[in-house]
Design an enzyme around this catalytic site. Structure first.
Site, PDB file in Angstrom:
ATOM      1  N   HIS A 355     -10.316  17.509  38.996  1.00  0.00           N
ATOM      2  CA  HIS A 355      -9.134  18.428  39.100  1.00  0.00           C
ATOM      3  C   HIS A 355      -9.247  19.254  40.269  1.00  0.00           C
ATOM      4  CE1 HIS A 355      -7.298  17.400  35.079  1.00  0.00           C
ATOM      5  NE2 HIS A 355      -8.583  17.128  34.784  1.00  0.00           N
ATOM      6  N   LYS A 544       0.202  32.307  36.737  1.00  0.00           N
ATOM      7  CA  LYS A 544      -0.871  31.325  36.824  1.00  0.00           C
ATOM      8  C   LYS A 544      -2.260  32.219  36.598  1.00  0.00           C
ATOM      9  CE  LYS A 544       0.933  29.636  40.549  1.00  0.00           C
ATOM     10  NZ  LYS A 544       0.976  28.312  40.659  1.00  0.00           N
ATOM     11  N   ARG A 545      -3.388  31.398  36.568  1.00  0.00           N
ATOM     12  CA  ARG A 545      -4.628  32.174  36.474  1.00  0.00           C
ATOM     13  C   ARG A 545      -4.908  32.903  37.937  1.00  0.00           C
ATOM     14  NH1 ARG A 545      -8.679  31.496  32.654  1.00  0.00           N
ATOM     15  NH2 ARG A 545     -10.048  32.797  33.978  1.00  0.00           N
ATOM     16  N   LYS A 550      -4.727  30.744  45.310  1.00  0.00           N
ATOM     17  CA  LYS A 550      -3.444  30.634  44.762  1.00  0.00           C
ATOM     18  C   LYS A 550      -2.525  31.822  45.491  1.00  0.00           C
ATOM     19  CE  LYS A 550      -4.827  28.885  40.110  1.00  0.00           C
ATOM     20  NZ  LYS A 550      -3.948  27.806  39.954  1.00  0.00           N
ATOM     21  N   THR A 652       0.817  22.629  37.508  1.00  0.00           N
ATOM     22  CA  THR A 652       1.867  22.118  36.448  1.00  0.00           C
ATOM     23  C   THR A 652       2.790  23.138  35.998  1.00  0.00           C
ATOM     24  OG1 THR A 652      -0.075  22.528  34.766  1.00  0.00           O
ATOM     25  CG2 THR A 652       0.390  20.357  35.350  1.00  0.00           C
ATOM     26  N   LYS A 656       7.113  23.046  35.106  1.00  0.00           N
ATOM     27  CA  LYS A 656       7.969  23.915  34.217  1.00  0.00           C
ATOM     28  C   LYS A 656       8.886  24.594  34.568  1.00  0.00           C
ATOM     29  CE  LYS A 656       3.187  23.478  32.090  1.00  0.00           C
ATOM     30  NZ  LYS A 656       1.931  24.251  31.592  1.00  0.00           N
TER      31      LYS A 656
HETATM   32  C1  26Q Z   1     -17.053  24.421  34.354  1.00  0.00           C
HETATM   33  C2  26Q Z   1     -18.298  24.966  34.127  1.00  0.00           C
HETATM   34  C3  26Q Z   1     -18.878  25.990  33.598  1.00  0.00           C
HETATM   35  C4  26Q Z   1     -17.634  26.942  33.126  1.00  0.00           C
HETATM   36  C5  26Q Z   1     -16.404  26.695  33.389  1.00  0.00           C
HETATM   37  C6  26Q Z   1     -16.026  25.433  34.113  1.00  0.00           C
HETATM   38  C7  26Q Z   1     -14.601  25.222  34.353  1.00  0.00           C
HETATM   39  C8  26Q Z   1     -13.685  25.594  33.426  1.00  0.00           C
HETATM   40  C9  26Q Z   1     -12.322  25.382  33.606  1.00  0.00           C
HETATM   41  C10 26Q Z   1     -14.174  24.903  35.567  1.00  0.00           C
HETATM   42  C11 26Q Z   1     -12.829  24.288  35.690  1.00  0.00           C
HETATM   43  C12 26Q Z   1     -11.819  24.921  35.021  1.00  0.00           C
HETATM   44  C13 26Q Z   1     -10.413  24.578  35.041  1.00  0.00           C
HETATM   45  C14 26Q Z   1      -9.718  24.074  36.044  1.00  0.00           C
HETATM   46  C15 26Q Z   1      -8.346  23.883  36.124  1.00  0.00           C
HETATM   47  O1  26Q Z   1      -7.606  24.227  35.268  1.00  0.00           O
HETATM   48  N1  26Q Z   1      -7.955  23.042  37.221  1.00  0.00           N
HETATM   49  C16 26Q Z   1      -6.417  22.899  37.180  1.00  0.00           C
HETATM   50  O2  26Q Z   1      -6.226  21.600  36.356  1.00  0.00           O
HETATM   51  C17 26Q Z   1      -4.666  21.546  36.366  1.00  0.00           C
HETATM   52  C18 26Q Z   1      -4.454  20.102  35.888  1.00  0.00           C
HETATM   53  O3  26Q Z   1      -4.833  19.081  36.612  1.00  0.00           O
HETATM   54  C19 26Q Z   1      -4.133  21.455  37.821  1.00  0.00           C
HETATM   55  O4  26Q Z   1      -2.686  21.372  37.899  1.00  0.00           O
HETATM   56  C20 26Q Z   1      -4.657  22.605  38.916  1.00  0.00           C
HETATM   57  O5  26Q Z   1      -4.027  22.424  40.392  1.00  0.00           O
HETATM   58  C21 26Q Z   1      -6.003  22.795  38.750  1.00  0.00           C
HETATM   59  O6  26Q Z   1      -6.473  23.830  39.506  1.00  0.00           O
END
Ligand code: 26Q
Length: 810
Positions: A355, A544-545, A550, A652, A656
């Site tokens: 991702h 979004k986050r 972003k 995503t 929406k």
């Molecule tokens: C990893 C290790 C330790 C702690 C936290 C994490 C961690 C947690 C969440 C790393 C990444 C995330 C989330 C990532 C994320 O949401 N990525 C998004 O995924 C979407 C679905 O595929 C994409 O549409 C977005 O582009 C992407 O940023």
């Protein structure tokens, strides 16, 4: 498929109310009615789920196991009633019980077991998996606390705990009989007993994993899957055996570890945190899942030889990577398999979705953490790494630069993505552009070794939730125009709306629906934050986050530019605008939190300046979450998708907004590229550098200061950020990040390079908005072309190209 009439429903819901809450309806609160309804729906689903499981075993169907540290489910009451086809009856029953349906639905807390895109994607896919009648189970952790609640105090983000379970336990079905034991730490020794190798664990800490299942009903089918949330519990409330042996500390250790593992979701996204607790969470849910799947497989088939034929594990990013060594451990240590046999099964059964392409976001773990937390897993990883490295070295004739790049263990670190590539049968990106970057750049060496392994599945959204359920006005219009509700099962049906692009009446009705949704949002914002919005202004939304890539900060630069124009000429703005932001920042992400503060300083400054009245407004919406998205997105007219090209894997939210008729201002990044493929230049506002241009400009030596020096409007914006606004807070740190930065890292995400193009795109938006018919036509075109972004399509592609499982659609 009628499950109930309002009368029978009232009777049964009243029973649930009595059994579970000990109340009659005249004594109950909205929240208790909500719970009673949930219990009723859960029981309907439970009957179907048993049937689905039996069918799966009887017809020997392959199963999908979707592993994710996050499932951002949101609310379930309306979703489940909708999918079971009883929403109107339920609403009627609630009314007859003397309650307002909306109030009852709103009493349900969000199950917010996720950060953002990745977690919500998993939730949307659960819906499609059931709808497509694919036997599938989701696996995660039953966190006590979901993503934090965001409060804004004096313009700054404050994090509060989110104890989501208090009122929504009714969805969970505990399965204490299916608990698994997980071992942590200790030391591992290998013994030979009767000529067989045995692994002995000394001083390990044991944690019990107990499943709590959340049932997932498909739309227009009786097929029902479940999401298995593992809860960590000490083996006994306090291990009395240990206690009486005098091993007090061990007993306490086990209890504390169990309690901490499922306490809270990690709140960082796209920024991995290499903490021991996170490693424990990952291994805990992976080990419980693998043990449970193997056990169930053996119960049906009595052999593991055909394991990969009947099971596939899809791992959502690298967070569940340990599924690879854990399956190896179970197959070898517990089932006596030889390495090669075990490896063959594992590499046929695991597939990995990536991702992100940002280096800093790829998970790398210090060797010491893995070694100490899961010593046996560490041994297996070392062996996987050794064999993989030999293979890579042979393929690349010992080229050490490449071998290093491909290595799983290097510099006392474990690189999870490389482990997934080595141990998985497929690696996929989540949009065409993203998958190409994986193939051509991030994973290029691995791709050359096995090009067929690298695939693309462009993300999709649950269009039933994200359009039909949350935008009932639009849903009704579409059903009327298409003469059926077939688009709910086949989102490509939406294309038929193209026949109405020049139908004035339809365009006017579409505009009226948008206005209704805007008015509803105005009410929501007034009630939740006490802020009055102007419904006649253009609603421009970035939700979004919060992350630098972003570029919420670039949005801010545009707003300041508009403000300066107003200061110079009070008539400069022809189209009044309301800028709405919704964003949580990771608690430790200082720059992101400063950007939130900046947005709030700017909002207050603009509010206080009479020249902006009814023309320009900025609102930071507190605590953006699934439930807020559900009222925000239908009201949006502009969707901001403005990441630096090459950085957003897919997005995503963009989909929406599109399916709700908002127009996108965006870069050619992630799935925006595919939106552009179906919409063309005329139906979205595209701007900015392309991914390859970003790379090139960086390589050639990007100099933001020269842009600053040569663009007076931009310079004025940045200087304003440097000085700050009427609250006296300076944002010289953010200014410095854009202009100074160390070692060529100034303006890492190239806001300045894209500023001009962005402003031009925004000016074009204002101009287009003045031509109502043109705007509405574009809006309808967006809805008509959004079908390709349905999760049903995406899940169908996984089923066909990665899992090889049959499904109902296509
Ligand atoms: C990893 C290790 C330790 C702690 C936290 C994490 C961690 C947690 C969440 C790393 C990444 C995330 C989330 C990532 C994320 O949401 N990525 C998004 O995924 C979407 C679905 O595929 C994409 O549409 C977005 O582009 C992407 O940023």
């Amino acid at each position: 498929m009628a499950l109930a009439t309002p009368q029978s429903m009232i009777r049964e819901i009243t029973d649930k109310l009595m059994i579970h809450c000990g109340k009659t309806s005249d004594e109950a609160t909205s929240s208790e009615i909500m719970e009673a309804c949930a219990f009723w729906l859960r029981d309907q689903m439970a009957i179907r789920e048993v049937q689905t499981r039996k069918d799966t075993a009887r017809h020997e169907k392959k199963q999908v196991h979707y592993l994710s540290l996050e499932f951002l489910m949101g609310r379930s009451l309306m979703k489940n009633a909708y999918n079971l086809g009883v929403l109107p009856e339920l609403q009627e029953a609630i009314k007859r019980l003397g309650f307002e349906p909306a109030e009852v639905f709103e009493a349900e807390p969000d199950a917010a077991l996720g950060n953002g895109g990745l977690g919500r994607l998993a939730a949307c896919y659960m819906d499609s998996l059931a709808t497509l009648e694919i036997p599938a189970v989701g696996y995660s952790i039953c966190y006590e606390l979901g993503i934090f609640k965001q409060k804004i105090v004096n313009g700054e983000q404050l994090e509060l705990p989110d104890p989501w379970r208090t009122a929504s336990d009714s969805w969970l079905l505990p399965k204490a009989g299916e608990a698994e034991e997980i071992l942590f730490g200790g030391t591992v020794t290998h013994e030979i007993v009767d000529g067989k190798r045995k692994i002995k664990y000394d001083g390990a800490t044991k944690v019990l994993a107990i499943p709590e299942d959340m049932l997932i009903a498909g739309y227009d089918t009786t097929h029902t899957n479940h999401l298995r949330l593992w809860k960590a519990v000490a083996t006994k409330p306090l291990d009395m055996a240990l206690f009486s042996k005098g091993e007090y500390t061990k007993a306490l250790e086990e209890r504390d570890m169990a309690e901490s593992i499922c306490k809270v979701l990690y709140p960082n996204d796209n920024h991995p945190e290499g903490k021991t607790l996170r490693m424990r969470q990952q291994y805990f849910f992976v080990s419980a899942t693998c043990q449970s799947v193997v056990k169930k497989h053996l119960a049906v088939y009595g052999t593991l030889d055909n394991f990969a034929e009947y099971n596939v594990f899809q791992i959502n990013d690298t967070h569940p990577t340990l599924v690879i060594p854990e399956l190896m451990r179970i197959f070898m240590d517990e089932k006596g398999m030889a390495w090669d046999d075990a490896w063959k099964i594992v590499t046929d059964a695991v597939a990995y979705t990536n991702h992100t392409v940002m280096w800093e976001a790829l998970e790398r773990w210090p060797q010491s953490i893995i070694q100490n937390t899961v010593p046996r897993i560490w041994e297996i990883i070392v062996e996987i790494a050794r064999r993989w490295q030999a293979k890579c070295s042979e393929f690349y004739n010992g080229d050490m630069e490449i071998v290093k790049n491909l290595a799983i263990c290097w510099d006392n670190e474990v690189r999870m993505a490389n482990l997934c590539i080595a141990g998985g049968k497929a690696v996929n990106g989540v949009s065409t552009l993203h998958s190409n970057i994986l193939r051509d750049d991030v994973f290029k060496y691995a791709c050359k070794m096995n090009p067929d392994k690298f695939k693309n599945v462009t993300n999709g959204i649950d269009h039933r939730r994200w359009m039909s359920q949350i935008n009932t006005g639009l849903d009704a219009l579409v059903k009327e125009l298409l003469g059926s509700d077939k688009f709910l099962s086949d989102a490509m049906e939406l294309k038929k709306l193209n026949a109405f692009l020049d139908d004035q009446k339809v365009l006017d009705r579409l505009a009226a629906i948008k206005r209704e949704n805007k008015l509803k949002l105005c009410k929501f914002v007034k009630e939740s934050q006490g802020i009055e919005l102007n419904p006649d202004s253009l609603f421009d939304v970035q939700a979004k986050r919060l992350h630098e890539y972003k570029r919420q900060l670039m949005n801010v630069l545009h707003i300041i530019t508009l403000y300066h124009r107003l200061k110079d000429n009070p008539d400069a703005i022809k189209v009044p605008r309301t800028f709405l932001f919704g964003a949580k920042a990771a608690p430790g992400y200082v720059t992101a939190k400063r950007i939130i503060q900046l947005i709030n300083s700017l909002a207050a400054h603009i509010d206080a300046d009479p020249v902006c009245k009814d023309k320009l407004k900025v609102v930071f919406l507190e605590n953006y979450r699934v439930t807020m998205a559900e009222s925000l997105i239908p009201a949006a007219e502009i969707s901001e998708q403005i990441s630096t090209a090459g950085k957003e894997a897919s997005g995503t939210g963009n989909m929406k907004f599109m399916i709700n008729g908002a127009l996108t201002v965006g870069t050619l990044d992630g799935a925006n590229v595919e939106m552009h493929d179906v919409l063309g230049d005329d139906n979205m506002f595209l701007f900015g550098l392309h991914a390859d241009e970003v790379v090139k400009m960086k390589a050639d030596g990007y100099n933001p200061r020269s842009i600053y020096d040569s663009n007076p409007a931009l310079k004025r914006c940045l200087d304003q950020i440097n000085t700050g606004f009427s609250d006296g807070i300076s944002y010289s740190d953010l200014y410095g990040n854009l202009l100074n930065g160390f070692g060529g890292s100034a303006d890492q995400y190239m806001l300045l390079a894209d500023y001009d193009a962005y402003i031009k795109a925004q000016d074009k938006i204002a101009e287009t908005y003045l031509d109502k018919d043109k705007w509405n036509r574009m809006s309808l075109k967006n809805i008509a072309e959004a079908g390709i972004f349905a999760a049903d399509r995406a899940v169908g592609e996984y089923a066909d190209n990665i899992w090889t499982v049959g499904h109902r659609l296509g």
